[in-house]
Scaffold this motif. Structure first.
Motif, short mmCIF file in Angstrom:
data_model
loop_
_atom_site.label_atom_id
_atom_site.label_comp_id
_atom_site.label_asym_id
_atom_site.label_seq_id
_atom_site.Cartn_x
_atom_site.Cartn_y
_atom_site.Cartn_z
N PRO A 1 0.80 -1.23 0.00
CA PRO A 1 0.00 0.00 0.00
C PRO A 1 0.84 1.29 0.00
CG PRO A 1 -0.95 -1.58 1.52
CD PRO A 1 0.35 -2.16 1.04
N ALA A 2 1.93 1.31 0.73
CA ALA A 2 2.77 2.52 0.78
C ALA A 2 3.34 2.85 -0.60
CB ALA A 2 3.90 2.35 1.79
N GLN A 3 3.74 1.82 -1.34
CA GLN A 3 4.27 2.05 -2.69
C GLN A 3 3.16 2.48 -3.65
OE1 GLN A 3 6.43 -1.64 -3.37
NE2 GLN A 3 8.33 -0.45 -3.41
N LYS A 4 1.94 1.96 -3.46
CA LYS A 4 0.82 2.38 -4.30
C LYS A 4 0.54 3.88 -4.10
CE LYS A 4 -1.54 -2.01 -4.86
NZ LYS A 4 -2.75 -2.80 -4.65
N ILE A 5 0.66 4.34 -2.88
CA ILE A 5 0.45 5.76 -2.58
C ILE A 5 1.51 6.59 -3.30
CG2 ILE A 5 0.55 7.52 -0.76
CD1 ILE A 5 -0.76 5.37 1.09
N ILE A 6 2.75 6.18 -3.24
CA ILE A 6 3.83 6.90 -3.92
C ILE A 6 3.58 6.92 -5.42
CG2 ILE A 6 6.30 6.85 -4.49
CD1 ILE A 6 6.72 5.71 -1.60
N PHE A 7 3.20 5.77 -5.98
CA PHE A 7 2.91 5.70 -7.41
C PHE A 7 1.80 6.67 -7.78
CE2 PHE A 7 2.75 3.91 -11.56
CZ PHE A 7 1.41 3.90 -11.92
N THR A 8 0.73 6.70 -7.00
CA THR A 8 -0.39 7.59 -7.26
C THR A 8 0.05 9.05 -7.21
OG1 THR A 8 -1.93 5.97 -6.38
CG2 THR A 8 -2.71 8.25 -6.50
N GLU A 9 0.86 9.40 -6.23
CA GLU A 9 1.35 10.78 -6.12
C GLU A 9 2.22 11.16 -7.32
OE1 GLU A 9 3.35 10.81 -2.34
OE2 GLU A 9 1.48 10.95 -1.21
N LEU A 10 3.05 10.23 -7.78
CA LEU A 10 3.94 10.52 -8.90
C LEU A 10 3.19 10.64 -10.23
CD1 LEU A 10 6.94 8.18 -8.07
CD2 LEU A 10 6.92 10.68 -7.99
N THR A 11 2.05 9.97 -10.35
CA THR A 11 1.34 9.95 -11.63
C THR A 11 0.06 10.77 -11.65
OG1 THR A 11 0.17 7.92 -10.99
CG2 THR A 11 2.25 7.67 -12.20
N GLU A 12 -0.30 11.40 -10.54
CA GLU A 12 -1.60 12.07 -10.50
C GLU A 12 -1.72 13.27 -11.44
OE1 GLU A 12 -0.67 13.94 -6.23
OE2 GLU A 12 -2.73 14.27 -6.86
N TYR A 13 -0.61 13.86 -11.86
CA TYR A 13 -0.68 15.03 -12.73
C TYR A 13 -0.41 14.71 -14.20
CZ TYR A 13 -0.83 17.48 -8.34
OH TYR A 13 -1.20 17.91 -7.09
N LEU A 14 -0.35 13.42 -14.52
CA LEU A 14 -0.17 13.06 -15.93
C LEU A 14 -1.42 13.44 -16.71
CD1 LEU A 14 1.52 9.56 -15.67
CD2 LEU A 14 2.59 11.75 -16.17
N ALA A 15 -1.21 13.95 -17.90
CA ALA A 15 -2.33 14.35 -18.74
C ALA A 15 -3.15 13.13 -19.15
CB ALA A 15 -1.81 15.08 -19.97
N GLU A 16 -4.47 13.30 -19.23
CA GLU A 16 -5.34 12.23 -19.66
C GLU A 16 -5.05 11.83 -21.11
OE1 GLU A 16 -7.93 10.32 -18.28
OE2 GLU A 16 -6.98 11.00 -16.44
#
Length: 180
Positions: free
Chosen positions: A9-24
């Protein structure tokens, strides 16, 4: 997606934070789509549809069929010519943009840790039937499933903008547009 199944789960959170601003919409793909549409629409003479049939046979027929010829893993394409130039080019160059639910792939994690991927086909009592990338069906017992996740990605490759030269691509589009 498959590596994310066993990610803590901790790595999933990091992944989400790193990718949340990627353009659709991927701008590189969108630029390629606009360029290929303009190139096709600006041709003084459209290619003979017959010149696109071998391009279809090489790049598309392993998964798609027209008039009963070709693969069965992707949608059959009889009548695809009614879509028009823009939707055809967009679907070929960015197949992940809008995936039809009946062609969505799933990642299935079994209780024993094994991970499978396939297209959902149907439920048959206590089993779910999927199809692999070759179109071969396989069954998974519902009681053995720990997790089932719908993929955001189509099985259709998204590199045709790089692998099909412009002249062949234009021939393919002419061929597909002739399928009405």
């Amino acid at each position: 997606e498959r590596p994310m199944i066993n990610t803590p789960p901790a790595q999933k959170i990091i992944f989400t934070e790193l990718t949340e601003y990627l353009a659709e919409v991927d701008e590189e793909k969108q630029t390629a789509i606009r360029t290929r549409i303009a190139d096709y629409n600006n041709l003084a003479q459209k290619p003979d549809p017959a010149t696109g049939q071998p391009v279809f046979a090489k790049n598309c027929a392993p998964c798609h069929s027209i008039k009963g010829t070709g693969g069965a893993i992707g949608p059959q394409l009889d009548g695809v010519g009614r879509w028009g130039v823009e939707p055809l080019i967009e679907k070929i160059l960015d197949p992940n943009r809008n995936i039809a639910e009946n062609f969505r792939s799933y990642t299935v994690k079994l209780k024993d840790g094994k991970i499978l991927s396939g297209l959902y086909r149907r439920d048959e009592g206590q089993v779910i039937v999927f199809a692999d990338v070759s179109g071969q069906e396989f069954q998974v017992s519902k009681q053995d499933i720990a997790e089932r996740t719908a993929s955001k990605f189509s099985l259709m490759p998204d590199q045709f903008r790089n692998t099909i030269p412009a002249n062949e691509f234009n021939s393919l589009i002419s061929y597909l547009l002739s399928q009405k």
